[in-house]
Scaffold this active site. Structure first.
Site, PDB file in Angstrom:
ATOM      1  N   ASN A 195      47.155  23.885 -54.318  1.00 56.31           N
ATOM      2  CA  ASN A 195      46.621  23.736 -55.587  1.00 56.31           C
ATOM      3  C   ASN A 195      47.582  23.675 -56.767  1.00 56.31           C
ATOM      4  O   ASN A 195      48.842  24.034 -56.490  1.00 56.31           O
ATOM      5  CB  ASN A 195      45.448  24.636 -55.677  1.00 56.31           C
ATOM      6  CG  ASN A 195      45.697  25.867 -55.705  1.00 56.31           C
ATOM      7  OD1 ASN A 195      46.653  26.478 -56.338  1.00 56.31           O
ATOM      8  ND2 ASN A 195      44.840  26.927 -55.002  1.00 56.31           N
ATOM      9  N   LEU A 196      47.068  23.239 -58.117  1.00 56.71           N
ATOM     10  CA  LEU A 196      48.090  23.334 -58.842  1.00 56.71           C
ATOM     11  C   LEU A 196      48.684  24.962 -59.188  1.00 56.71           C
ATOM     12  O   LEU A 196      50.010  24.978 -59.391  1.00 56.71           O
ATOM     13  CB  LEU A 196      47.167  22.991 -60.426  1.00 56.71           C
ATOM     14  CG  LEU A 196      48.232  22.900 -61.623  1.00 56.71           C
ATOM     15  CD1 LEU A 196      49.534  21.927 -61.150  1.00 56.71           C
ATOM     16  CD2 LEU A 196      47.419  22.557 -62.659  1.00 56.71           C
ATOM     17  N   SER A 197      48.076  25.957 -59.032  1.00 59.79           N
ATOM     18  CA  SER A 197      48.505  27.424 -59.394  1.00 59.79           C
ATOM     19  C   SER A 197      49.656  27.507 -58.033  1.00 59.79           C
ATOM     20  O   SER A 197      50.887  28.151 -58.512  1.00 59.79           O
ATOM     21  CB  SER A 197      47.330  28.345 -59.239  1.00 59.79           C
ATOM     22  OG  SER A 197      46.540  28.144 -60.309  1.00 59.79           O
ATOM     23  N   GLU A 198      49.237  27.325 -56.877  1.00 57.34           N
ATOM     24  CA  GLU A 198      50.278  27.625 -55.782  1.00 57.34           C
ATOM     25  C   GLU A 198      51.550  26.567 -56.069  1.00 57.34           C
ATOM     26  O   GLU A 198      52.533  26.861 -55.786  1.00 57.34           O
ATOM     27  CB  GLU A 198      49.592  27.018 -54.728  1.00 57.34           C
ATOM     28  CG  GLU A 198      48.428  28.044 -54.133  1.00 57.34           C
ATOM     29  CD  GLU A 198      47.739  27.515 -53.014  1.00 57.34           C
ATOM     30  OE1 GLU A 198      47.106  28.463 -52.319  1.00 57.34           O
ATOM     31  OE2 GLU A 198      47.340  26.392 -52.940  1.00 57.34           O
ATOM     32  N   ASP A 264      39.452  23.983 -48.431  1.00 62.31           N
ATOM     33  CA  ASP A 264      39.089  23.756 -47.040  1.00 62.31           C
ATOM     34  C   ASP A 264      38.506  22.427 -46.581  1.00 62.31           C
ATOM     35  O   ASP A 264      38.754  21.537 -45.764  1.00 62.31           O
ATOM     36  CB  ASP A 264      38.098  24.801 -46.533  1.00 62.31           C
ATOM     37  CG  ASP A 264      38.711  26.259 -46.346  1.00 62.31           C
ATOM     38  OD1 ASP A 264      39.904  26.377 -46.323  1.00 62.31           O
ATOM     39  OD2 ASP A 264      38.036  27.293 -46.379  1.00 62.31           O
TER      40      ASP A 264
END
EC number: 2.7.1.167
Length: 474
Positions: A195-198, A264
């Site tokens: 995701n963007l944060s990761e 998921d």
């Protein structure tokens, strides 16, 4: 791009990763504790759901694909419950039962659909458990088309390179749902879905689209990935590949209720689509559509095949109209999954007149969806004579499909629709005209499984045969 439902029934996907049990305790919080300034919840319900990599496998099975899951559980009640629920859903489980660590369990206390507290039960896994899991996963690759590494940072995937290399040696694509700041351990995978944060935790902040794309390409090349799919919440998804244009899709969610498990869903739909022979772009589009469905649900949830197919139909504008018998059987399955009552009627419908329109409107009121089955041209000639039909079957079907009361139109070659009725098994069989319930063709069969048979009246002074005779006289 035009989307169609992939043949998920032909797909086999292996999931390896951190399995866990998501527990929910529900109740009312109507007062504050006298012991501390916290709400008191009177628990009146509970729910256990597979979480983490187990939820990924559950999503795959719900789509209709074959799911195999390898993970580590404890020798405890939570592990038994997790295996029971997954097996009941059709997931083939290869669990390494640890003697030193419990099954990872997340207990959430909720009230009025709001989460008040989460309690986690987990301990580090022994190296021997991880090594046994890796061997189980490698053995399971012999019957798998795609491998998913579902990493929640709990220790099951401490050495993903062993699995990535084993899969690539067998020409099995590897889809990685990553965790943490060390993405280099996923080097050589086919596609990674942070995701963007990761993503920004690894490459740094991305202030513009151009910066995100440039950093994404750099990371993709560094990790030797075929593709990088960045999920961006309300901003949709971005797919970065080598020597192909960057693809961005907007978010599909109309209402965001709970983002639990959305990642998921993305990885499970993407991997299942690849296993079913779809392209990376199509897999992304399907995953984006499914993610929009799952965030409207409470808690960890799976998107079923009928739900995804219905969403595809709505997006592509194929939810109504002329269909083959096989297509109709599929959309009826979806309608029933949404609790809709299916109404069936049939006839020649040679010249559509006011009587037909009024009758079909009444028929539609008997349920939620109306099927109109019409005799093909040869069948009409046998029933009405050599001068009929006036309009060929394609035109008759097109006119019927244009009526607001009609959901689906299908033709049949036999003199009666009994074969169609046996295939579709409608909830209500409707016939118009001078019939009694016990003389409606197919009525006995519909009644045999608990369906209803009803007779409705046509408008007075409306008759196709009368119209044809008047035309001939003129």
């Amino acid at each position: 791009m035009k989307l169609e439902m992939p043949p998920f029934q032909q797909a086999t996907v292996l999931v390896v990763g951190d399995v866990m049990l998501d527990r929910y305790w529900h109740g009312r919080a109507s007062r504050i504790s006298p012991e501390a300034p916290v709400p008191v919840v009177k628990v009146n319900g509970n729910d256990d759901r597979p979480g983490g990599a187990a939820n990924v496998a559950l999503n795959i099975a719900a789509l209709g694909a074959a799911a195999t899951l390898a993970g580590i559980t404890g020798q405890d009640e939570a592990g038994d419950e997790l295996a029971r629920r997954l097996t009941a859903a059709g997931v083939l489980c290869h669990f390494q039962a640890s003697a030193s660590a419990p099954t990872i369990t997340k207990l959430r206390v909720t009230s009025q659909h709001q989460q008040l507290l989460r309690v986690d039960f987990e301990e580090p896994f022994a190296d021997a458990d991880v090594a046994s899991l890796q061997q189980q996963a490698i053995d399971a690759m012999t019957t798998s088309q795609v491998l998913i590494l579902s990493d929640y940072g709990k220790g099951s995937l401490g050495q993903p390179q062993l699995l990535i290399q084993a899969a690539r040696e067998r020409a099995i694509p590897v889809v990685v749902d990553p965790k943490g700041h060390d993405f280099i351990k996923y080097r050589g995978a086919t596609v990674m879905t942070p995701n963007l944060s990761e993503f920004e935790a690894v490459v740094g902040p991305c202030r513009t689209e151009e910066e995100l794309i440039n950093k994404g390409q750099t990371l993709r090349e560094k990790l030797d990935l075929d593709a990088l799919l960045i999920t961006r919440g309300e901003h949709g998804m971005t797919l970065i590949q080598a020597a192909r244009p960057v693809l961005h899709l907007p978010a599909q969610a109309r209402e965001v209720f709970d983002v639990t498990g959305a990642g998921d869903t993305v990885v499970s739909v993407l991997a299942s689509a690849l296993a079913a022979g779809e392209t990376m772009e199509t897999g992304m589009a399907l995953a984006n559509l499914a993610a929009g469905l799952v965030v409207a649900k409470l808690g960890t949830a799976a998107i079923s095949g009928p739900e995804l197919r219905r969403a595809i139909q709505l997006q592509e504008g194929t939810g109504r109209g002329v269909m083959s018998a096989e297509q109709l059987a599929a959309v009826i399955e979806d309608a029933r999954a949404h609790g809709e009552k299916i109404v069936f009627t049939n006839g020649c419908f040679d010249i559509i007149h006011a009587g037909h329109v009024g009758y079909l409107e009444d028929a539609r009121k008997q349920g939620d969806r109306l099927i109109v089955a019409i005799n093909d041209d040869a069948s009409v000639r046998r029933l009405k004579g050599s001068g009929r039909p006036i309009n060929p079957v394609e035109r008759r079907m097109a006119v019927l499909a244009g009526l607001s009361a009609v959901d689906w139109v299908v033709s049949f070659a036999e003199d009666t629709p009994e074969t169609l009725l046996q295939l579709l098994r409608p909830d209500v069989l409707v016939k118009g005209g001078d019939y009694s319930v016990d003389t409606v063709v197919g009525g006995e069969f519909v009644a045999s499984y608990g369906g209803d048979v009803r007779v409705l009246a046509f408008l007075d002074n409306c008759s196709t045969s009368a119209i044809v005779e008047k035309m001939r006289e003129s």
